[in-house]
Scaffold this motif. Structure first.
Motif, PDB file in Angstrom:
ATOM      1  N   GLU A 181       0.862  -1.187   0.000  1.00  0.00           N
ATOM      2  CA  GLU A 181       0.000   0.000   0.000  1.00  0.00           C
ATOM      3  C   GLU A 181       0.898   1.236   0.000  1.00  0.00           C
ATOM      4  OE1 GLU A 181      -4.112   1.580   1.996  1.00  0.00           O
ATOM      5  OE2 GLU A 181      -2.700   0.567   3.319  1.00  0.00           O
ATOM      6  N   LEU A 202       1.451   5.420  -0.256  1.00  0.00           N
ATOM      7  CA  LEU A 202       0.918   6.782  -0.116  1.00  0.00           C
ATOM      8  C   LEU A 202       1.716   7.680  -1.047  1.00  0.00           C
ATOM      9  CD1 LEU A 202      -0.711   9.043   1.304  1.00  0.00           C
ATOM     10  CD2 LEU A 202       1.185   9.210   2.933  1.00  0.00           C
ATOM     11  N   ARG A 246       0.943   3.053   8.737  1.00  0.00           N
ATOM     12  CA  ARG A 246      -0.026   2.370   7.860  1.00  0.00           C
ATOM     13  C   ARG A 246       0.593   1.922   6.515  1.00  0.00           C
ATOM     14  NH1 ARG A 246      -5.746   4.567   5.370  1.00  0.00           N
ATOM     15  NH2 ARG A 246      -5.520   3.469   3.386  1.00  0.00           N
ATOM     16  N   PHE A 247       1.530   2.698   5.971  1.00  0.00           N
ATOM     17  CA  PHE A 247       1.923   2.474   4.568  1.00  0.00           C
ATOM     18  C   PHE A 247       3.246   1.702   4.442  1.00  0.00           C
ATOM     19  CE2 PHE A 247      -0.940   6.067   4.521  1.00  0.00           C
ATOM     20  CZ  PHE A 247      -1.831   5.676   3.527  1.00  0.00           C
ATOM     21  N   ASP A 248       3.277   0.845   3.401  1.00  0.00           N
ATOM     22  CA  ASP A 248       4.506   0.114   3.098  1.00  0.00           C
ATOM     23  C   ASP A 248       5.518   1.037   2.443  1.00  0.00           C
ATOM     24  OD1 ASP A 248       3.518  -2.624   3.741  1.00  0.00           O
ATOM     25  OD2 ASP A 248       2.057  -2.082   2.198  1.00  0.00           O
ATOM     26  N   VAL A 302       6.042   5.327   0.888  1.00  0.00           N
ATOM     27  CA  VAL A 302       5.542   6.677   0.601  1.00  0.00           C
ATOM     28  C   VAL A 302       6.360   7.227  -0.561  1.00  0.00           C
ATOM     29  CG1 VAL A 302       5.088   9.004   1.487  1.00  0.00           C
ATOM     30  CG2 VAL A 302       4.909   7.054   3.034  1.00  0.00           C
TER      31      VAL A 302
END
Ligand SMILES: C[S@@+](CC[C@H](N)C(=O)[O-])C[C@H]1O[C@@H](n2cnc3c(N)ncnc32)[C@H](O)[C@@H]1O
Length: 205
Positions: free
Chosen positions: A36, A38, A98-100, A102
Motif C-alpha cells: 500500500e 501513499l 499504515r503504509f509500506d 511513501v
C-alpha cells in the motif's frame, strides 16, 4: 484562484512533467514501490503508469484537484486501485505506520510546510517501509545556489509555489530518515537552477 492558477498552470505542469526525461525518472524512482503506497502531491496522476505490479493500492494526497477529467481518466486506466484524499501533506488523516511505501515526485519543492509534511510521511510509514523520492532542489555549486536564491521569488510566482532552492537531502535527513540511495544529476537541456535532481530512497533512521 485566478485564470492562471486554475486553467493555464495545471496544463503547463502536466505537459512539462510528462516529458521523456521525467517519465524515465519516474520509472526508476518507483521501481521499489510495494504494497500500500501513499503518494503525497499526486498532481495530475503521471506516476500511475509507472507503479510496478508489487503495488496493491495507491492512496493519493493533494490539496489541489488539478485537471479533474484528465486525472479521472488516468485513474480509470490505472491497473492499481487509487483512493484520492484532498488534503495538505502536512496533515495526513492516516494511522501511524499504515503504509509500506511513501512516494513524492517533484513535490517537496512546493509544499509550504515541507518539514511538517516530512514528519507526517515519517509517521505514517511502517518501520520497515521505504520513502521513495524524485525531487529537484538546491545545487551544491555555490554560484548556482546563489542564482536559485535570487530567482526563487519569481519561480514561486510562476510555478505555483515551487521553490528552486530547497536542500532536499538534508530536509529528508532532518525529518529522521536515513538516505539509503541518492543520485544527484542535472536534467538534460535544463538550466542547473531548475534541473538539479535528487533521486533515491530513504528508510527510518
Ligand atoms: C510540481 S507538482 C508535481 C506533481 C506530481 N507529483 C508529479 O510528479 O507530476 C507539485 C504538486 O504538489 C502539490 N502540493 C502543493 N502543496 C501541497 C501540500 N501542502 N501537500 C501535498 N501536496 C501539495 C501540488 O498541488 C502539485 O500537485
Amino acid at each position: 484562484m485566478g485564470l492562471y492558477e486554475r486553467v493555464i498552470f495545471p496544463r503547463v505542469l502536466d505537459f512539462v512533467m510528462s516529458q521523456p526525461p521525467f517519465e524515465a525518472q519516474r520509472s526508476v524512482a518507483l521501481a521499489r514501490a510495494t504494497g500500500e503506497v501513499l503518494e503525497v502531491g499526486f498532481g495530475t496522476g503521471l506516476n500511475l503508469r509507472h507503479y510496478p505490479p508489487a503495488v496493491r493500492k495507491v492512496v493519493a494526497v493533494d490539496p489541489a484537484d488539478l485537471l479533474p477529467q484528465r486525472v479521472s481518466q488516468r485513474i480509470e486506466q490505472a491497473v492499481v486501485p487509487v483512493e484520492r484524499v484532498q488534503r495538505d501533506g502536512a496533515q495526513l488523516p492516516f494511522d501511524a505506520g499504515r503504509f509500506d511505501c511513501v512516494v513524492t515526485t517533484w513535490t517537496l519543492c512546493t509544499i509550504p510546510d515541507v518539514a511538517g509534511a516530512l514528519a507526517e510521511i515519517r509517521r505514517v510509514l511502517q518501520p520497515a517501509g521505504l520513502y521513495l523520492f524524485s525531487e529537484h532542489g538546491r545545487s551544491e555549486m555555490p554560484g548556482v545556489a546563489r542564482w536559485q536564491d535570487r530567482l526563487n521569488g519569481m519561480q514561486r510566482w510562476i510555478g505555483g509555489g515551487c521553490n528552486l532552492n530547497r536542500p532536499i537531502a538534508s530536509l529528508i535527513e532532518k525529518a529522521g530518515f536515513r538516505i539509503a540511495s541518492l543520485e544527484r544529476f542535472c536534467l538534460p537541456r535544463t538550466p542547473r537552477i531548475m534541473g538539479e535532481q535528487y533521486l533515491g530512497y530513504a528508510v527510518l533512521d
